[in-house]
Motif scaffolding. Structure first.
Motif, mmCIF file in Angstrom:
data_model
loop_
_atom_site.group_PDB
_atom_site.id
_atom_site.type_symbol
_atom_site.label_atom_id
_atom_site.label_comp_id
_atom_site.label_asym_id
_atom_site.label_seq_id
_atom_site.Cartn_x
_atom_site.Cartn_y
_atom_site.Cartn_z
ATOM 1 N N LEU A 48 -82.638 -22.359 18.956
ATOM 2 C CA LEU A 48 -83.944 -21.751 18.741
ATOM 3 C C LEU A 48 -83.747 -20.260 18.490
ATOM 4 C CD1 LEU A 48 -85.851 -23.585 21.617
ATOM 5 C CD2 LEU A 48 -86.151 -23.970 19.157
ATOM 6 N N HIS A 49 -84.091 -19.835 17.285
ATOM 7 C CA HIS A 49 -83.938 -18.437 16.886
ATOM 8 C C HIS A 49 -85.308 -17.771 16.881
ATOM 9 C CE1 HIS A 49 -79.733 -18.966 15.324
ATOM 10 N NE2 HIS A 49 -80.151 -20.225 15.285
ATOM 11 N N PHE A 50 -85.430 -16.639 17.578
ATOM 12 C CA PHE A 50 -86.737 -16.004 17.715
ATOM 13 C C PHE A 50 -86.575 -14.502 17.966
ATOM 14 C CE2 PHE A 50 -85.163 -17.441 21.760
ATOM 15 C CZ PHE A 50 -85.486 -16.442 22.663
ATOM 16 N N THR A 51 -87.695 -13.800 17.898
ATOM 17 C CA THR A 51 -87.715 -12.371 18.189
ATOM 18 C C THR A 51 -88.589 -12.126 19.406
ATOM 19 O OG1 THR A 51 -87.449 -11.814 15.846
ATOM 20 C CG2 THR A 51 -88.289 -10.081 17.292
ATOM 21 N N LEU A 52 -88.066 -11.363 20.368
ATOM 22 C CA LEU A 52 -88.808 -11.036 21.582
ATOM 23 C C LEU A 52 -88.415 -9.635 22.029
ATOM 24 C CD1 LEU A 52 -90.779 -12.052 23.758
ATOM 25 C CD2 LEU A 52 -88.816 -12.991 25.001
ATOM 26 N N ASN A 53 -89.407 -8.843 22.371
ATOM 27 C CA ASN A 53 -89.179 -7.458 22.772
ATOM 28 C C ASN A 53 -88.388 -6.677 21.718
ATOM 29 O OD1 ASN A 53 -90.480 -8.192 25.110
ATOM 30 N ND2 ASN A 53 -88.694 -8.053 26.439
ATOM 31 N N GLY A 54 -88.656 -7.008 20.455
ATOM 32 C CA GLY A 54 -88.024 -6.291 19.359
ATOM 33 C C GLY A 54 -86.595 -6.684 19.070
ATOM 34 N N LYS A 55 -86.098 -7.728 19.730
ATOM 35 C CA LYS A 55 -84.713 -8.163 19.518
ATOM 36 C C LYS A 55 -84.674 -9.574 18.951
ATOM 37 C CE LYS A 55 -82.497 -5.376 23.133
ATOM 38 N NZ LYS A 55 -81.632 -4.606 22.199
ATOM 39 N N GLU A 56 -83.720 -9.796 18.051
ATOM 40 C CA GLU A 56 -83.502 -11.136 17.520
ATOM 41 C C GLU A 56 -82.588 -11.893 18.475
ATOM 42 O OE1 GLU A 56 -82.102 -10.979 13.520
ATOM 43 O OE2 GLU A 56 -83.886 -9.930 12.781
ATOM 44 N N LEU A 57 -83.053 -13.049 18.921
ATOM 45 C CA LEU A 57 -82.374 -13.777 19.987
ATOM 46 C C LEU A 57 -82.177 -15.241 19.622
ATOM 47 C CD1 LEU A 57 -84.612 -12.295 22.819
ATOM 48 C CD2 LEU A 57 -82.277 -11.575 22.294
ATOM 49 N N LYS A 58 -81.333 -15.899 20.411
ATOM 50 C CA LYS A 58 -81.066 -17.325 20.207
ATOM 51 C C LYS A 58 -80.865 -17.998 21.556
ATOM 52 C CE LYS A 58 -76.893 -18.719 19.166
ATOM 53 N NZ LYS A 58 -76.545 -19.733 20.226
ATOM 54 N N PHE A 80 -84.022 -29.694 27.564
ATOM 55 C CA PHE A 80 -83.769 -28.779 28.679
ATOM 56 C C PHE A 80 -83.400 -27.407 28.123
ATOM 57 C CE2 PHE A 80 -80.468 -27.479 32.009
ATOM 58 C CZ PHE A 80 -81.410 -26.987 32.895
ATOM 59 N N LEU A 81 -84.176 -26.383 28.514
ATOM 60 C CA LEU A 81 -83.933 -25.027 28.029
ATOM 61 C C LEU A 81 -83.690 -24.097 29.224
ATOM 62 C CD1 LEU A 81 -83.857 -23.104 25.563
ATOM 63 C CD2 LEU A 81 -86.298 -22.717 25.915
ATOM 64 N N PRO A 82 -82.436 -23.959 29.642
ATOM 65 C CA PRO A 82 -82.111 -23.015 30.710
ATOM 66 C C PRO A 82 -81.822 -21.640 30.110
ATOM 67 C CG PRO A 82 -80.171 -24.285 30.147
ATOM 68 C CD PRO A 82 -81.270 -24.726 29.198
ATOM 69 N N PHE A 83 -82.168 -20.589 30.833
ATOM 70 C CA PHE A 83 -81.849 -19.258 30.325
ATOM 71 C C PHE A 83 -81.712 -18.271 31.487
ATOM 72 C CE2 PHE A 83 -86.402 -19.002 30.839
ATOM 73 C CZ PHE A 83 -86.660 -17.687 31.189
ATOM 74 N N LEU A 112 -73.433 -19.694 29.590
ATOM 75 C CA LEU A 112 -73.288 -18.287 29.226
ATOM 76 C C LEU A 112 -73.964 -17.960 27.903
ATOM 77 C CD1 LEU A 112 -69.584 -17.581 30.283
ATOM 78 C CD2 LEU A 112 -71.684 -16.875 31.467
ATOM 79 N N GLU A 113 -73.955 -18.918 26.964
ATOM 80 C CA GLU A 113 -74.542 -18.658 25.647
ATOM 81 C C GLU A 113 -76.065 -18.527 25.699
ATOM 82 O OE1 GLU A 113 -73.390 -23.149 25.635
ATOM 83 O OE2 GLU A 113 -72.584 -21.260 26.415
ATOM 84 N N ASN A 114 -76.678 -18.850 26.847
ATOM 85 C CA ASN A 114 -78.127 -18.738 26.988
ATOM 86 C C ASN A 114 -78.525 -17.556 27.872
ATOM 87 O OD1 ASN A 114 -78.516 -20.934 25.333
ATOM 88 N ND2 ASN A 114 -79.923 -21.965 26.707
ATOM 89 N N ASP A 115 -77.655 -16.554 27.914
ATOM 90 C CA ASP A 115 -77.961 -15.325 28.640
ATOM 91 C C ASP A 115 -78.612 -14.340 27.676
ATOM 92 O OD1 ASP A 115 -77.952 -13.434 30.752
ATOM 93 O OD2 ASP A 115 -76.137 -12.522 29.928
ATOM 94 N N LEU A 116 -79.859 -13.967 27.951
ATOM 95 C CA LEU A 116 -80.602 -13.073 27.068
ATOM 96 C C LEU A 116 -80.422 -11.613 27.495
ATOM 97 C CD1 LEU A 116 -83.968 -15.054 26.759
ATOM 98 C CD2 LEU A 116 -82.079 -14.981 25.111
ATOM 99 N N PRO A 117 -80.138 -10.712 26.546
ATOM 100 C CA PRO A 117 -79.913 -9.294 26.878
ATOM 101 C C PRO A 117 -81.206 -8.489 26.965
ATOM 102 C CG PRO A 117 -79.536 -9.626 24.549
ATOM 103 C CD PRO A 117 -79.881 -10.989 25.119
ATOM 104 N N ILE A 118 -82.263 -9.117 27.475
ATOM 105 C CA ILE A 118 -83.559 -8.462 27.629
ATOM 106 C C ILE A 118 -84.158 -8.874 28.963
ATOM 107 C CG2 ILE A 118 -84.030 -8.406 25.138
ATOM 108 C CD1 ILE A 118 -85.995 -10.784 25.669
ATOM 109 N N GLU A 119 -85.240 -8.215 29.344
ATOM 110 C CA GLU A 119 -86.008 -8.629 30.508
ATOM 111 C C GLU A 119 -87.104 -9.588 30.064
ATOM 112 O OE1 GLU A 119 -87.453 -5.000 32.241
ATOM 113 O OE2 GLU A 119 -85.760 -4.913 33.637
ATOM 114 N N VAL A 120 -87.148 -10.748 30.676
ATOM 115 C CA VAL A 120 -88.215 -11.719 30.395
ATOM 116 C C VAL A 120 -89.185 -11.682 31.575
ATOM 117 C CG1 VAL A 120 -88.796 -14.122 29.935
ATOM 118 C CG2 VAL A 120 -86.693 -13.144 28.985
#
Length: 199
Positions: free
Chosen positions: A98-108, A128-131, A182-190
């Motif tokens: 799932l490719h999306f933009t959140l808080n101004g960042k392009e994420l996956k 199942f979507l763990p993050f 590890l690949e589902n670690d987002l570099p932003i605050e959710v």
């Protein structure tokens, strides 16, 4: 017993969809989660916590955290064993990205299928979507959070982070919970969904 507890986790918390397949709103999801956790027959809470339970602490519902994502179906993915909080190694397969933009960042984020659960009637399309994100260990549970999803039509899917919930392990050590890959670690605050249970 651990396998049973794991399946119970998913059967209890996959409540974001009604019997008519109409998606629940963020508020409806959160209200049902509180109702479930207050019920001694369903709650993952320990007895001492359940006795004083007044409701889970959520970030304010924010429409900015309901995002549209480009879905890319995975091909020829192999079944793998996902690490958990115990020695249990349930089998999963990557279903897509799932490719999306959140808080101004392009994420996956990768979304997965549990190979046991999809064999159960009514869960054939369960995903199942763990993050994890930068609130973990501060405002939210240190181990990351989960979102339940179903397979959606088309190439544009919706992710509602307001429906993010904690693993049962955040409340009770008797459960065996998948660790966020590890690949589902987002570099932003959710700042959406359930916060951590204990300060």
């Amino acid at each position: 017993m651990k396998k049973f507890l794991f399946l119970l986790l998913f059967l209890n918390v996959s409540i974001s969809f009604s019997q008519e397949n109409k998606p629940e709103t963020s508020k409806e999801f959160q209200d049902k989660l509180n109702k479930e956790y207050a019920d001694a027959k369903e709650s993952p809470l320990m007895k001492e916590d359940l006795a004083d339970f007044k409701g889970l602490d959520f970030f304010p519902i924010d429409a900015a955290y309901i995002v549209s994502a480009k879905f890319v179906k995975s091909k020829n993915e192999k079944v793998f064993q996902m690490k958990t909080s115990t020695s249990r190694l349930p089998e999963y397969k990557k279903y897509g990205e799932l490719h999306f933009t959140l808080n101004g960042k392009e994420l996956k984020l990768n979304v997965y299928q549990n190979m046991d659960l999809i064999q159960r009637e009514g869960y054939e399309d369960y995903l199942f979507l763990p993050f994890s994100d930068l609130t973990n260990g501060k405002e939210s549970y240190i181990g990351g959070r989960y979102i339940d999803m179903r397979i959606q039509k088309g190439k544009t899917w919706t992710i509602d982070f307001n429906k993010a919930y904690n693993p049962y392990c955040a409340y009770n050590h008797k459960y065996s919970c998948p660790k966020v890959p590890l690949e589902n670690d987002l570099p932003i605050e959710v700042k959406a969904g359930v916060k951590k249970f204990h300060d």
